[in-house]
Write an enzyme that holds these catalytic residues in place. Structure first.
Site, PDB file in Angstrom:
ATOM      1  N   ASN A  13       0.824  -1.234  -0.029  1.00 37.66           N
ATOM      2  CA  ASN A  13      -0.046  -0.002   0.001  1.00 37.66           C
ATOM      3  C   ASN A  13       0.725   1.483   0.042  1.00 37.66           C
ATOM      4  O   ASN A  13       0.398   2.370  -0.705  1.00 37.66           O
ATOM      5  CB  ASN A  13      -1.018  -0.020   0.940  1.00 37.66           C
ATOM      6  CG  ASN A  13      -0.396  -0.075   2.620  1.00 37.66           C
ATOM      7  OD1 ASN A  13       0.791  -0.288   2.606  1.00 37.66           O
ATOM      8  ND2 ASN A  13      -1.211   0.190   3.394  1.00 37.66           N
ATOM      9  N   ALA A  24       6.555  -6.546  -1.959  1.00 38.78           N
ATOM     10  CA  ALA A  24       5.322  -7.082  -1.999  1.00 38.78           C
ATOM     11  C   ALA A  24       4.944  -7.484  -3.511  1.00 38.78           C
ATOM     12  O   ALA A  24       5.273  -7.054  -4.570  1.00 38.78           O
ATOM     13  CB  ALA A  24       4.203  -6.038  -1.580  1.00 38.78           C
ATOM     14  N   LYS A  25       4.227  -8.472  -3.829  1.00 32.72           N
ATOM     15  CA  LYS A  25       4.162  -9.242  -4.898  1.00 32.72           C
ATOM     16  C   LYS A  25       3.066  -8.089  -6.166  1.00 32.72           C
ATOM     17  O   LYS A  25       3.478  -8.212  -7.167  1.00 32.72           O
ATOM     18  CB  LYS A  25       3.321 -10.447  -4.963  1.00 32.72           C
ATOM     19  CG  LYS A  25       1.968 -10.714  -4.819  1.00 32.72           C
ATOM     20  CD  LYS A  25       1.689 -12.231  -5.093  1.00 32.72           C
ATOM     21  CE  LYS A  25       0.200 -12.426  -4.779  1.00 32.72           C
ATOM     22  NZ  LYS A  25      -0.401 -11.843  -3.584  1.00 32.72           N
ATOM     23  N   GLU A  58       4.975  -3.851  11.987  1.00 33.29           N
ATOM     24  CA  GLU A  58       4.209  -2.596  11.974  1.00 33.29           C
ATOM     25  C   GLU A  58       2.799  -3.183  11.376  1.00 33.29           C
ATOM     26  O   GLU A  58       2.681  -3.604  10.138  1.00 33.29           O
ATOM     27  CB  GLU A  58       4.724  -1.819  11.199  1.00 33.29           C
ATOM     28  CG  GLU A  58       5.971  -0.930  11.634  1.00 33.29           C
ATOM     29  CD  GLU A  58       5.465   0.082  12.491  1.00 33.29           C
ATOM     30  OE1 GLU A  58       4.526   0.470  12.570  1.00 33.29           O
ATOM     31  OE2 GLU A  58       6.465   0.425  13.207  1.00 33.29           O
ATOM     32  N   ARG A  94      -7.416   9.104   1.483  1.00 31.61           N
ATOM     33  CA  ARG A  94      -5.800   8.948   1.002  1.00 31.61           C
ATOM     34  C   ARG A  94      -5.864   7.400   0.565  1.00 31.61           C
ATOM     35  O   ARG A  94      -6.103   6.348   1.331  1.00 31.61           O
ATOM     36  CB  ARG A  94      -4.840   9.282   2.072  1.00 31.61           C
ATOM     37  CG  ARG A  94      -3.533   9.406   1.406  1.00 31.61           C
ATOM     38  CD  ARG A  94      -2.766   9.952   2.544  1.00 31.61           C
ATOM     39  NE  ARG A  94      -2.732   9.347   3.867  1.00 31.61           N
ATOM     40  CZ  ARG A  94      -1.390   8.702   4.436  1.00 31.61           C
ATOM     41  NH1 ARG A  94      -0.534   9.131   3.897  1.00 31.61           N
ATOM     42  NH2 ARG A  94      -1.662   8.218   5.560  1.00 31.61           N
ATOM     43  N   CYS A 140      -2.941   1.915   7.028  1.00 32.77           N
ATOM     44  CA  CYS A 140      -3.166   1.350   8.346  1.00 32.77           C
ATOM     45  C   CYS A 140      -3.464   2.312   9.255  1.00 32.77           C
ATOM     46  O   CYS A 140      -4.109   2.155  10.059  1.00 32.77           O
ATOM     47  CB  CYS A 140      -1.703   0.746   8.563  1.00 32.77           C
ATOM     48  SG  CYS A 140      -0.314   1.787   8.473  1.00 32.77           S
TER      49      CYS A 140
HETATM   50  P1  NAD Z   1      -0.295  -8.818   4.171  1.00 28.13           P
HETATM   51  O1  NAD Z   1      -0.157  -8.943   5.562  1.00 28.13           O
HETATM   52  O2  NAD Z   1      -1.210  -9.652   3.258  1.00 28.13           O
HETATM   53  O3  NAD Z   1       1.181  -8.712   3.478  1.00 28.13           O
HETATM   54  C1  NAD Z   1       2.110  -8.034   3.927  1.00 28.13           C
HETATM   55  C2  NAD Z   1       3.619  -8.569   3.537  1.00 28.13           C
HETATM   56  O4  NAD Z   1       3.311  -9.895   3.769  1.00 28.13           O
HETATM   57  C3  NAD Z   1       3.582  -8.957   1.964  1.00 28.13           C
HETATM   58  O5  NAD Z   1       4.914  -8.856   1.720  1.00 28.13           O
HETATM   59  C4  NAD Z   1       2.998 -10.413   1.826  1.00 28.13           C
HETATM   60  O6  NAD Z   1       3.645 -10.773   0.378  1.00 28.13           O
HETATM   61  C5  NAD Z   1       3.656 -11.039   2.986  1.00 28.13           C
HETATM   62  N1  NAD Z   1       2.748 -12.288   3.280  1.00 28.13           N
HETATM   63  C6  NAD Z   1       1.403 -12.379   3.015  1.00 28.13           C
HETATM   64  N2  NAD Z   1       1.114 -13.637   3.400  1.00 28.13           N
HETATM   65  C7  NAD Z   1       2.300 -14.292   4.153  1.00 28.13           C
HETATM   66  C8  NAD Z   1       2.700 -15.416   4.648  1.00 28.13           C
HETATM   67  N3  NAD Z   1       1.686 -16.334   4.978  1.00 28.13           N
HETATM   68  N4  NAD Z   1       3.819 -15.608   5.140  1.00 28.13           N
HETATM   69  C9  NAD Z   1       4.735 -14.793   4.818  1.00 28.13           C
HETATM   70  N5  NAD Z   1       4.617 -13.460   4.082  1.00 28.13           N
HETATM   71  C10 NAD Z   1       3.340 -13.167   3.835  1.00 28.13           C
HETATM   72  O7  NAD Z   1      -0.707  -7.197   4.145  1.00 28.13           O
HETATM   73  P2  NAD Z   1      -0.829  -6.269   2.828  1.00 28.13           P
HETATM   74  O8  NAD Z   1      -2.203  -6.491   2.078  1.00 28.13           O
HETATM   75  O9  NAD Z   1       0.351  -6.213   1.768  1.00 28.13           O
HETATM   76  O10 NAD Z   1      -0.981  -4.762   3.429  1.00 28.13           O
HETATM   77  C11 NAD Z   1      -2.298  -4.332   4.065  1.00 28.13           C
HETATM   78  C12 NAD Z   1      -2.011  -4.546   5.676  1.00 28.13           C
HETATM   79  O11 NAD Z   1      -0.781  -3.623   6.053  1.00 28.13           O
HETATM   80  C13 NAD Z   1      -2.962  -3.720   6.317  1.00 28.13           C
HETATM   81  O12 NAD Z   1      -3.299  -4.597   7.387  1.00 28.13           O
HETATM   82  C14 NAD Z   1      -2.195  -2.521   6.957  1.00 28.13           C
HETATM   83  O13 NAD Z   1      -2.913  -2.094   7.891  1.00 28.13           O
HETATM   84  C15 NAD Z   1      -1.004  -3.168   7.170  1.00 28.13           C
HETATM   85  N6  NAD Z   1       0.056  -1.902   7.227  1.00 28.13           N
HETATM   86  C16 NAD Z   1       0.501  -1.558   8.355  1.00 28.13           C
HETATM   87  C17 NAD Z   1       1.516  -0.326   8.376  1.00 28.13           C
HETATM   88  C18 NAD Z   1       2.183   0.055   9.826  1.00 28.13           C
HETATM   89  O14 NAD Z   1       3.094   0.889   9.591  1.00 28.13           O
HETATM   90  N7  NAD Z   1       1.471  -0.145  10.883  1.00 28.13           N
HETATM   91  C19 NAD Z   1       1.814   0.197   7.114  1.00 28.13           C
HETATM   92  C20 NAD Z   1       1.147  -0.225   5.940  1.00 28.13           C
HETATM   93  C21 NAD Z   1       0.127  -1.162   6.268  1.00 28.13           C
END
Ligand code: NAD
Length: 496
Positions: free
Chosen positions: A163, A188-189, A262, A290, A296
């Site tokens: 994101n 991220a893919k 995070e 935004r 997040c």
């Molecule tokens: P996601 O958890 O699906 O993926 C995040 C990363 O983890 C990606 O690189 C993904 O390929 C990897 N991943 C997914 N499944 C996995 C698994 N089983 N094992 C290992 N790695 C795996 O999240 P997303 O959809 O990419 O992003 C959205 C989430 O991220 C929301 O929950 C958002 O709140 C959070 N986020 C948090 C912050 C922060 O700073 N706190 C910032 C941005 C996004």
């Protein structure tokens, strides 16, 4: 390992981006690829190298091999390299912004803003490198001195979400490398190109082979498993959902790997009876829409004191209806697409669930008929604090409005969540703002503002929103460990 071929590059909006993996200072290609789609058009944007566990292990091996030399670079030498990389980043500002629009769909102006913030984080860490301190104290019983310094934790695994494709890589990468750790970055893919452009910039600036490595993959779990199972890994820094963070923490437990997380948020946006309503509306629009709500720190529950609820709602709905949805390259676009068709389906079913439970649709409520994954900016009014909505991250251009009758009720509702990342409070009374913010169980409180990311601030959450902080004075210490030296001193004897 799959044979590695010479790695190709692609041209995106006129900017060249490598499509391979970056291992030990070289771009290489495993032969296998996965598709990256443009969420505004649904079309295939690129075929990037699809790394597997073997490539992740090779990346870790390079990081391990480079660790000792990198940690012994003097702070000034490392800072000089960082400043060179920062200058190169600035030269490529347009490339970063364009590529982010193509693969994440965000409006061009937002992408430019993300670039500026990311470069700002990188500069912040560059400035910190030569300013790290230790402590010195007399030993309690006398006879020795207590000296503490900080040492890099060691080879680090940086796992990032789609994101904020540049900010997340630059914020983690900046801290890790500045601290003297070597890194394996997992993109991220959905957004590997931005990560590749960032790593290419570090390469071009002269970062030594192995100090930073990049793996793209369509199988994140397999890649993470092999890296976390290796005892040479000493740190994981993850940004993403709470569910995946929890899985990775469990895997990190095996070798007691230092972990920063995070994670997700459920941000309450509280507008009190004495708030500047126009300001609150303006900030709520920015905070909610935004990145099409896919943030997040987005306002997840907009909690309105009854005294201002009608005025706020009328103005907020009018402002929402003004928002222009479309391709991030089109003029005047405020809200881009949802990242994937699957996520678009999720948003529609979320709205359907709330309306079935009695939510009133004040704006939007449907997908936009188009080839891209667009959804109308939506406002829902929930009569009461619907328990189904509490404690879930909407991650969508969907605003949920609630009305409360008192500050106490607002506070209780705001805290009634397992998350604890960002919260927001609008009141003209600063004393009241301090008193209430101290009772909000969140890592961050925006007081009369809806956007608060800043390199100088420690970003992060409490409860199930995470562990540790990024940026501020704390960020670099996530990648450093204190080391205590007990130095014997014979206080009676100085010699002749
Ligand atoms: P996601 O958890 O699906 O993926 C995040 C990363 O983890 C990606 O690189 C993904 O390929 C990897 N991943 C997914 N499944 C996995 C698994 N089983 N094992 C290992 N790695 C795996 O999240 P997303 O959809 O990419 O992003 C959205 C989430 O991220 C929301 O929950 C958002 O709140 C959070 N986020 C948090 C912050 C922060 O700073 N706190 C910032 C941005 C996004």
């Amino acid at each position: 390992m799959t044979a590695l071929a010479e790695s190709p590059a692609g041209l995106f909006a006129g900017h060249e981006v490598p499509l391979g993996l970056y291992l030990g200072g070289e771009w290489t290609h495993p032969g296998k690829t996965f598709e990256v789609l443009n969420p505004s058009t649904g079309q295939v944007l690129a075929e990037v190298a699809d790394g597997g566990p073997d490539h992740a292990l090779a990346a870790l091996e390079h990081a391990v091999a480079a660790q000792d030399a990198w940690r012994h670079w003097s702070p000034r030498r490392r800072a000089t390299l960082f400043h060179r990389a920062h200058a190169l980043l600035l030269e490529r500002a347009d490339a970063f912004a364009d590529v982010m629009v193509l693969e994440s769909g965000k409006p061009r102006a937002e992408a430019a803003g993300e670039f500026a913030l990311s470069a700002g984080f990188f500069l912040w860490y560059a400035e910190q490198i030569a300013h790290l301190h230790g402590t010195f104290a007399p030993g309690s019983p006398g006879g020795y001195r207590v000296v503490t310094t900080h040492q890099p934790v060691g080879p680090s695994f940086l796992v990032t979400p789609w994101n904020f494709p540049l900010l997340m890589v630059a914020r983690k990468g900046g801290a890790a490398l500045a601290a003297g750790c070597t890194a394996v970055v997992k993109s991220a893919k959905e957004t590997p190109l931005t990560a590749a452009l960032f790593v290419k910039t570090l390469h071009d600036a002269g970062f030594p082979p192995g100090v930073v490595n990049l793996v793209h993959t369509s199988d994140s779990a397999a890649v993470s498993d092999v890296v976390l199972a290796d005892p040479r890994l000493r740190k994981i820094s993850f940004t993403g959902s709470t569910g995946v963070g929890s899985l990775l923490l469990a895997k990190a437990a095996k070798h007691i790997v230092n972990s920063s997380m995070e994670l997700g948020g459920d941000g309450p946006f509280v507008v009190l009876d004495d708030a500047d309503v126009d300001l609150a509306v303006r900030e709520a629009i920015a905070c909610k829409f935004r990145n099409a709500g896919q943030a997040c720190v987005a306002a997840n529950r907009i909690i309105l004191h009854r005294a201002i609820a009608a005025e706020f709602t009328e103005k907020f709905v009018a402002a929402t209806k003004e928002l222009k949805v479309g391709d991030g390259f089109d003029d005047g676009v405020d809200v881009g697409p949802i990242i994937t068709p699957v996520q678009l389906e999720r948003v529609q079913s979320l709205v359907d669930t709330f309306t079935a439970a009695g939510a009133e649709v004040l704006a939007g409520g449907r997908r936009v008929e188009s080839v891209g994954n667009f959804y109308e900016p939506t406002v829902l009014r929930l009569s009461d604090a619907d328990p189904a909505l509490c404690n879930q991250e909407l991650f969508a251009p969907v605003a949920a409005l609630f009305t409360v009758d008192s500050v106490r009720e607002a506070l209780a509702f705001a805290n009634d969540t397992s998350y604890g990342l960002a919260s927001y409070l609008f009141t003209k009374d600063l004393s009241r703002a301090f008193a209430i913010s101290e009772r909000l169980d969140f890592g961050m409180v925006g007081i009369n503002r809806g956007i608060m990311a800043d390199p100088a601030a420690a970003f992060g959450g409490v409860k199930e929103s995470g562990l540790g902080r990024e940026g501020g004075h704390d960020g670099i210490y996530e990648f450093l460990e204190p080391k205590y030296l007990a130095v014997t001193v014979n206080e009676e004897e100085v010699g002749e």
